[in-house]
Scaffold this motif. Structure first.
Motif, short mmCIF file in Angstrom:
data_model
loop_
_atom_site.label_atom_id
_atom_site.label_comp_id
_atom_site.label_asym_id
_atom_site.label_seq_id
_atom_site.Cartn_x
_atom_site.Cartn_y
_atom_site.Cartn_z
N MET A 1 -11.08 73.03 -10.97
CA MET A 1 -11.94 73.35 -9.83
C MET A 1 -11.11 73.55 -8.57
O MET A 1 -10.03 72.97 -8.41
CB MET A 1 -12.96 72.24 -9.62
CG MET A 1 -14.02 72.17 -10.72
SD MET A 1 -14.98 73.68 -10.90
CE MET A 1 -16.00 73.57 -9.43
N SER A 2 -11.63 74.37 -7.67
CA SER A 2 -10.92 74.70 -6.44
C SER A 2 -10.89 73.51 -5.49
O SER A 2 -11.62 72.52 -5.65
CB SER A 2 -11.60 75.89 -5.75
OG SER A 2 -11.71 76.99 -6.64
N PHE B 1 -14.16 72.15 -4.00
CA PHE B 1 -14.93 71.19 -4.81
C PHE B 1 -14.50 69.76 -4.51
O PHE B 1 -15.33 68.88 -4.29
CB PHE B 1 -14.73 71.52 -6.29
CG PHE B 1 -15.30 70.50 -7.24
CD1 PHE B 1 -16.63 70.55 -7.62
CD2 PHE B 1 -14.51 69.48 -7.76
CE1 PHE B 1 -17.16 69.62 -8.49
CE2 PHE B 1 -15.03 68.55 -8.63
CZ PHE B 1 -16.36 68.62 -9.00
N HIS B 2 -13.20 69.53 -4.49
CA HIS B 2 -12.68 68.18 -4.26
C HIS B 2 -12.85 67.75 -2.80
O HIS B 2 -12.95 66.56 -2.52
CB HIS B 2 -11.21 68.11 -4.66
CG HIS B 2 -11.00 68.34 -6.13
ND1 HIS B 2 -11.27 67.38 -7.08
CD2 HIS B 2 -10.59 69.44 -6.82
CE1 HIS B 2 -11.00 67.86 -8.28
NE2 HIS B 2 -10.59 69.11 -8.15
N ASP B 3 -12.88 68.71 -1.89
CA ASP B 3 -13.10 68.39 -0.48
C ASP B 3 -14.47 67.76 -0.26
O ASP B 3 -14.63 66.88 0.59
CB ASP B 3 -12.99 69.65 0.39
CG ASP B 3 -11.55 70.11 0.57
OD1 ASP B 3 -10.64 69.31 0.28
OD2 ASP B 3 -11.34 71.26 0.97
N PRO C 1 -15.34 77.50 -10.30
CA PRO C 1 -14.45 77.31 -9.15
C PRO C 1 -14.67 78.39 -8.10
O PRO C 1 -14.99 79.54 -8.42
CB PRO C 1 -13.04 77.43 -9.77
CG PRO C 1 -13.23 77.19 -11.23
CD PRO C 1 -14.59 77.70 -11.55
N ALA C 2 -14.52 78.01 -6.84
CA ALA C 2 -14.66 78.99 -5.75
C ALA C 2 -13.54 80.02 -5.82
O ALA C 2 -13.71 81.16 -5.40
CB ALA C 2 -14.65 78.27 -4.40
N ARG D 1 -3.30 79.53 -2.35
CA ARG D 1 -4.59 80.02 -2.84
C ARG D 1 -5.51 78.87 -3.25
O ARG D 1 -6.23 78.94 -4.25
CB ARG D 1 -4.42 81.00 -4.00
CG ARG D 1 -5.57 82.01 -4.06
CD ARG D 1 -5.41 82.99 -5.18
NE ARG D 1 -6.66 83.73 -5.38
CZ ARG D 1 -7.07 84.20 -6.55
NH1 ARG D 1 -6.34 84.04 -7.63
NH2 ARG D 1 -8.20 84.84 -6.65
N PHE D 2 -5.48 77.80 -2.46
CA PHE D 2 -6.44 76.72 -2.67
C PHE D 2 -7.83 77.16 -2.22
O PHE D 2 -8.84 76.63 -2.67
CB PHE D 2 -6.01 75.48 -1.89
CG PHE D 2 -4.75 74.83 -2.41
CD1 PHE D 2 -4.39 74.97 -3.74
CD2 PHE D 2 -3.94 74.09 -1.57
CE1 PHE D 2 -3.25 74.37 -4.24
CE2 PHE D 2 -2.79 73.49 -2.05
CZ PHE D 2 -2.44 73.63 -3.38
N TYR D 3 -7.86 78.12 -1.31
CA TYR D 3 -9.10 78.72 -0.83
C TYR D 3 -8.93 80.24 -0.91
O TYR D 3 -7.81 80.76 -0.87
CB TYR D 3 -9.41 78.30 0.61
CG TYR D 3 -9.52 76.81 0.79
CD1 TYR D 3 -10.73 76.14 0.62
CD2 TYR D 3 -8.40 76.05 1.13
CE1 TYR D 3 -10.83 74.77 0.77
CE2 TYR D 3 -8.49 74.67 1.28
CZ TYR D 3 -9.70 74.04 1.10
OH TYR D 3 -9.78 72.68 1.24
#
Length: 600
Positions: free
Chosen positions: A120-121, A124-126, A337-338, A403-405
């Motif tokens: 997951m991006s 998601f964890h944020d 995932p985003a 590329r986390f976002y």
């Protein structure tokens, strides 16, 4: 997607129907076709024996007993014992194989869930607390385990038993069959009535235990902060609220279960009484139309008919609990995932380290704009320092590079290749990332350094620590490189943890190195050791350094000053100091603070 909002009773919408959840779970079982087929065969034998056994009693009562033939009675008794033996044998095989298939299915679900969470991006964890994610992996999967480890297959088997007996009894005596089944409508109405109540009750328990787990995990992680502010009593009160909500939810679920199961048992007893009444009346009126053996047969069948229903009813509460857990598990598994690789994404080739940022605008979700009109070109081998006030957008820049976002308006290219056109795994392999909060895993110093490259030798690990001038620091630990770091590296100082993360990144030998506020939490002596090894660390690599301690980046190739998401200054340290702009103000404020004199 956020698990926090997903666990909010007012925000969460359950879209899965019972049959959808049931089929999803069955899919994990039928993967093991041979074992599943063996269970089906044993189930068929079990049903045949279950239906056949009452006829043996019928034969003994109506034929063997009146004949007075002791040898015939002995043979019938031995045949009955043989059936019971095979009944035990098939039951053993069923139970063992069902448990084996169920545990394999649970293993697959837990593994799939874990792998999916890993993929997951960052978004998601944020927005999802660690405790809630852990609750999905443990509590919710455990609830599914109760259903998958035999319960689901057993329930199907019991349903077949009910239909088999229902079909057979009509071939024996229609009147007695109708008497036996007269309570079935009442049974169905009762089940349908409690179905919704049990489902809602167990949904509530899944949410409350998730909140308990999340709060518990957070409390343990923040134990030092709790003690430092003397908030033990307040933290205990907060936990008590979550714990009490879980207690009340489970009491409500228990109350619903306590009402449902005895009700089914009462209906079963009512059916037995009706069979006795109708059978007795028919026998008294005309003994020729019904035998004692037939009455005993129907009493046996009544027990065998309602026993599976009682098992199903008893298990129904577990089904509702499992469905509630399954909803929450599949909600995560079905999320996407985003940031995803494009269908035609390919591994990024070897790179020189030329980076080009061209970001028109970026913001997190529906939040305010964080970066805009951000243009920056970095040549291979350059060391670029990003400085600015907190919230200026420095960390966002390196997060987008990794590329986390996902970038919507703009591009980031490495050696002319858009990072969105390559696989994320290959991109991350080319970028070494050192964060301010150096996360270490349970294990030794050596094992944590090797995390950057699992196949690395001990000699390569030592060489990496020598490159950052940290070998002596690690060798002076209690057990040297074999020192256990503890949970999250708690047995090491902040500086030592930071050095481990440096060595880990260096060992991976990335072409691009990102140091995100990497020295802001390091003491002055450890910082000096890092600075001595920094030249070797950065040599031959494109490096991006984000640091609040401006003394650490005075030798950078270029310093980029960011303010409100925009580059306001760029140049070498000396040039920016002469300009007396934003960078000069930050440097003067940090390096040369004015003395504050007390009033005379």
């Amino acid at each position: 997607m956020s698990l926090d909002s997903a666990d909010d009773p007012d925000a969460r919408t359950y879209e899965y129907k019972d049959r959808t959840l049931l089929w999803r779970m069955v899919e994990y079982l039928i993967v093991y076709r041979k074992l599943f087929a063996a269970v089906v065969v044993l189930t068929v034998f079990s049903i045949i024996i279950s239906v056949w056994t009452p006829f043996v009693l019928l034969h003994a009562i109506d034929i063997d007993f009146p004949s007075g033939n002791l040898q015939a009675i002995l043979y019938t008794a031995l045949f009955y014992i043989t059936l019971q033996f095979f009944s035990w044998l098939t039951a053993y095989g069923q139970e063992y194989l069902m448990a084996l298939i169920g545990q394999r299915a649970v293993y697959d679900i837990r593994q799939e869930l874990y792998n999916h969470v890993q993929e997951m991006s960052e978004e998601f964890h944020d927005h999802s607390s660690g405790g809630r994610i852990i609750s999905r992996l443990t509590n919710d999967v455990d609830r599914m385990s109760e259903l998958l480890s035999g319960g689901l297959i057993s329930t199907f088997a019991q349903i077949f038993v009910v239909f088999a007996i229902g079909a057979v009894i009509f071939t024996v005596d229609v009147r007695m069959a109708l008497a036996s089944l007269s309570v079935v409508p009442v049974l169905l109405i009762t089940t349908l009535y409690f179905r919704k109540k049990l489902r809602e009750a167990y949904r509530s328990t899944r949410k409350t235990i998730s909140s308990v787990t999340a709060n518990y995990a957070e409390s343990i992680s923040g134990a030092k902060v709790t003690k430092s502010f003397a908030r033990e009593r307040i933290s205990a009160e907060i936990f008590d609220e979550f714990n009490k909500a879980d207690y009340e939810a489970n009491v409500r679920a228990g109350k619903a279960q306590a009402t449902f199961f005895p009700g089914i048992r009462f209906i079963s007893g009512l059916g037995l009484a009706i069979v006795l009444l109708v059978g007795g009346m028919l026998y008294i009126q005309d003994p020729l139309t019904i035998t004692l053996g037939t009455i005993v047969l129907f009493l046996q069948f009544n027990d065998r008919f309602f026993r599976p229903i009682l098992i199903i009813a008893n298990f129904y509460t577990s089904v509702q609990s499992a469905f509630a857990g399954g909803e929450r598990v599949f909600t995560v598994i079905d999320s996407r995932p985003a940031v995803m690789d494009r269908p035609d994404a390919s591994p990024i080739p070897e790179v020189e380290g030329h980076i080009h940022f061209n970001i028109d605008e970026f913001k997190y979700g529906d939040g305010p704009v964080v970066l805009h009109d951000f243009l920056l070109e970095i040549q291979p081998g350059e060391t670029i320092a990003l400085v600015g006030d907190t919230g200026a957008g420095k960390t966002t820049v390196v997060s987008l590079l990794n590329r986390f976002y996902e970038i919507i308006d703009g591009t980031i290219k490495i050696d002319g290749i858009d990072i969105r056109s390559v696989t994320q795994k290959s991109l991350h392999a080319k970028i070494g990332l050192v964060l301010q909060d150096a996360f270490l895993f349970m294990g030794t110093v050596k094992e944590n350094i090797r995390y950057g490259r699992p196949e690395a030798t001990d000699e390569e690990i030592i060489a990496a620590t020598e490159a950052i001038d940290a070998r002596r620091i690690f060798e002076n630990l209690e057990n040297g490189f074999d020192t256990e770091v503890g949970e999250r590296g708690g047995k090491l100082s902040e500086g030592e943890r930071q050095l481990v993360s440096f060595a880990r990144a260096l060992l991976a030998n990335p072409k691009i190195l990102v140091l995100d506020e990497a020295t802001s939490s390091v003491d002055i002596y450890t910082e000096h050791a890092i600075q001595k090894g920094m030249k070797a660390l950065l040599e031959g690599r494109t490096s991006i350094v984000v640091a609040h301690r401006l003394s650490t980046i005075v030798n950078a190739s270029r310093i980029v000053v960011i303010e409100d998401g925009v580059i306001v200054e760029m140049g070498k340290h000396a040039d920016l100091m002469r300009k007396k702009g934003k960078y000069h103000s930050l440097y003067e404020l940090q390096i040369r603070p004015r003395a504050i004199r007390a009033p005379s």
